[in-house]
Write a protein that holds these residues in place. Structure first.
Motif, mmCIF file in Angstrom:
data_model
loop_
_atom_site.group_PDB
_atom_site.id
_atom_site.type_symbol
_atom_site.label_atom_id
_atom_site.label_comp_id
_atom_site.label_asym_id
_atom_site.label_seq_id
_atom_site.Cartn_x
_atom_site.Cartn_y
_atom_site.Cartn_z
ATOM 1 N N MET A 192 -23.263 -5.626 -9.888
ATOM 2 C CA MET A 192 -22.420 -5.800 -8.709
ATOM 3 C C MET A 192 -20.968 -5.952 -9.135
ATOM 4 O O MET A 192 -20.639 -6.877 -9.880
ATOM 5 N N PRO A 193 -20.081 -5.047 -8.741
ATOM 6 C CA PRO A 193 -18.679 -5.178 -9.136
ATOM 7 C C PRO A 193 -18.000 -6.355 -8.449
ATOM 8 O O PRO A 193 -18.203 -6.606 -7.259
ATOM 9 N N THR A 194 -17.220 -7.068 -9.205
ATOM 10 C CA THR A 194 -16.406 -8.158 -8.669
ATOM 11 C C THR A 194 -14.943 -7.815 -8.896
ATOM 12 O O THR A 194 -14.511 -7.652 -10.035
ATOM 13 N N VAL A 195 -14.210 -7.668 -7.798
ATOM 14 C CA VAL A 195 -12.791 -7.357 -7.872
ATOM 15 C C VAL A 195 -12.025 -8.584 -7.395
ATOM 16 O O VAL A 195 -12.189 -9.027 -6.254
ATOM 17 N N GLY A 196 -11.201 -9.149 -8.269
ATOM 18 C CA GLY A 196 -10.446 -10.346 -7.931
ATOM 19 C C GLY A 196 -9.043 -10.001 -7.468
ATOM 20 O O GLY A 196 -8.379 -9.136 -8.043
ATOM 21 N N PHE A 197 -8.589 -10.675 -6.429
ATOM 22 C CA PHE A 197 -7.281 -10.414 -5.850
ATOM 23 C C PHE A 197 -6.396 -11.658 -5.910
ATOM 24 O O PHE A 197 -6.826 -12.752 -5.535
ATOM 25 N N ILE A 198 -5.178 -11.468 -6.386
ATOM 26 C CA ILE A 198 -4.170 -12.520 -6.355
ATOM 27 C C ILE A 198 -3.333 -12.279 -5.111
ATOM 28 O O ILE A 198 -2.665 -11.252 -4.984
ATOM 29 N N TYR A 199 -3.378 -13.224 -4.180
ATOM 30 C CA TYR A 199 -2.738 -13.038 -2.875
ATOM 31 C C TYR A 199 -1.630 -14.079 -2.707
ATOM 32 O O TYR A 199 -1.845 -15.266 -2.950
ATOM 33 N N PRO A 200 -0.444 -13.652 -2.266
ATOM 34 C CA PRO A 200 0.666 -14.601 -2.128
ATOM 35 C C PRO A 200 0.593 -15.421 -0.838
ATOM 36 O O PRO A 200 0.470 -14.866 0.256
ATOM 37 N N ASP A 201 0.647 -16.724 -0.982
ATOM 38 C CA ASP A 201 0.655 -17.636 0.167
ATOM 39 C C ASP A 201 -0.511 -17.344 1.109
ATOM 40 O O ASP A 201 -1.609 -17.046 0.651
ATOM 41 N N HIS A 202 -0.275 -17.404 2.421
ATOM 42 C CA HIS A 202 -1.330 -17.160 3.412
ATOM 43 C C HIS A 202 -0.765 -16.334 4.556
ATOM 44 O O HIS A 202 0.329 -16.615 5.061
ATOM 45 N N ALA A 203 -1.515 -15.317 4.963
ATOM 46 C CA ALA A 203 -1.110 -14.500 6.110
ATOM 47 C C ALA A 203 -2.304 -13.712 6.626
ATOM 48 O O ALA A 203 -2.872 -14.031 7.669
ATOM 49 N N ALA A 204 -2.721 -12.679 5.878
ATOM 50 C CA ALA A 204 -3.809 -11.819 6.334
ATOM 51 C C ALA A 204 -4.926 -11.729 5.300
ATOM 52 O O ALA A 204 -5.625 -10.721 5.215
ATOM 53 N N GLU A 205 -5.101 -12.797 4.524
ATOM 54 C CA GLU A 205 -6.102 -12.750 3.465
ATOM 55 C C GLU A 205 -7.529 -12.630 3.981
ATOM 56 O O GLU A 205 -8.444 -12.273 3.236
#
Length: 237
Positions: free
Chosen positions: A1-14
């Motif tokens: 199962m692929p796991t793709v990690g995302f670095i997201y700035p602050d909070h908005a549409a995560e």
């Protein structure tokens, strides 16, 4: 199962990311970790937001998820570095994470190439000076911009409050007859739930920031599933 990690700035549409995970099914994991800075769409603040130190922090937070790939889920915080700087940014992220890495800005270029797009319209939520840097970045990627609009919204938080119908209208209104697609470059804009509606009204593809970011991560992980809900980009295998 692929796991793709995302670095997201602050909070908005995560919440677009768990929504995509739900659409893609149990074979995919798309964890998100946050880094914090100002959410102002201004060049000095964006350079700070995408700094090596902040992204290293994001990679450290993602480590517990054991991702196969790490993606900087921020368009303006990558293209503001221009092409060479954005490449250096992801190279350093890959080195600190020990995994393949990319960013939303490169995701737009590669997604456009996948669809064979040469001429696009840009519907940017940013102030004009920031939007012009995105246009410059696309140009370095071999994409001609036939129209560029700038909504002049100063903060990511404000973009994140846009209602779904407003997002649809924004993308459709800023189309151009010569454009083969419309690009909507802000990960703070919640778009995944309205992509089919936008494409139906446009009669052409739309590429949105969270959509291409997820696609790029899956591409790097070696598997992009088909999904009607995620637009033409996820149907062009």
């Amino acid at each position: 199962m692929p796991t793709v990690g995302f670095i997201y700035p602050d909070h908005a549409a995560e919440d677009d990311y768990p929504f995509a995970e739900q659409l893609l099914g149990p074979g995919f994991s798309l964890p998100v970790e946050h880094i914090y800075g100002t959410d102002l769409h201004a060049v000095p603040e964006l350079l700070d937001l995408g700094s090596e130190e902040r992204l290293a922090e994001g990679a450290s937070l993602l480590a517990k998820h054991e991702p196969d790939v790490v993606v900087w889920a921020c368009t303006s915080g990558s293209f503001v570095y221009r092409w060479e700087g954005a490449q250096e940014q992801v190279d350093k992220l890959a080195a600190v994470a020990g995994k393949p890495a990319s960013s939303t800005s490169f995701a737009f270029v590669r997604a456009a190439a996948k669809l064979g797009l040469k001429r696009v319209a840009v519907a940017a939520s940013y102030p004009e000076d920031v939007a012009k840097l995105f246009v410059e970045f696309l140009g370095r990627g071999g994409i001609e911009i036939v129209a560029m609009s700038s909504a002049g919204i100063d903060t990511a938080a404000e973009v994140g409050t846009l209602a779904p119908e407003s997002v649809v209208d924004f993308a459709v209104f800023h189309d151009h007859p010569a454009a083969e697609a419309v690009l909507v470059p802000d990960t703070a804009m919640r778009t995944l739930g309205v992509i089919p509606t936008i494409e139906a009204r446009l009669g052409k593809p739309v590429l949105t920031a969270n959509q291409v970011t997820i696609w790029e991560g899956l591409r790097l992980a070696g598997t992009v599933p088909e999904s009607v809900q995620l637009g033409e980009l996820f149907q062009c295998h």
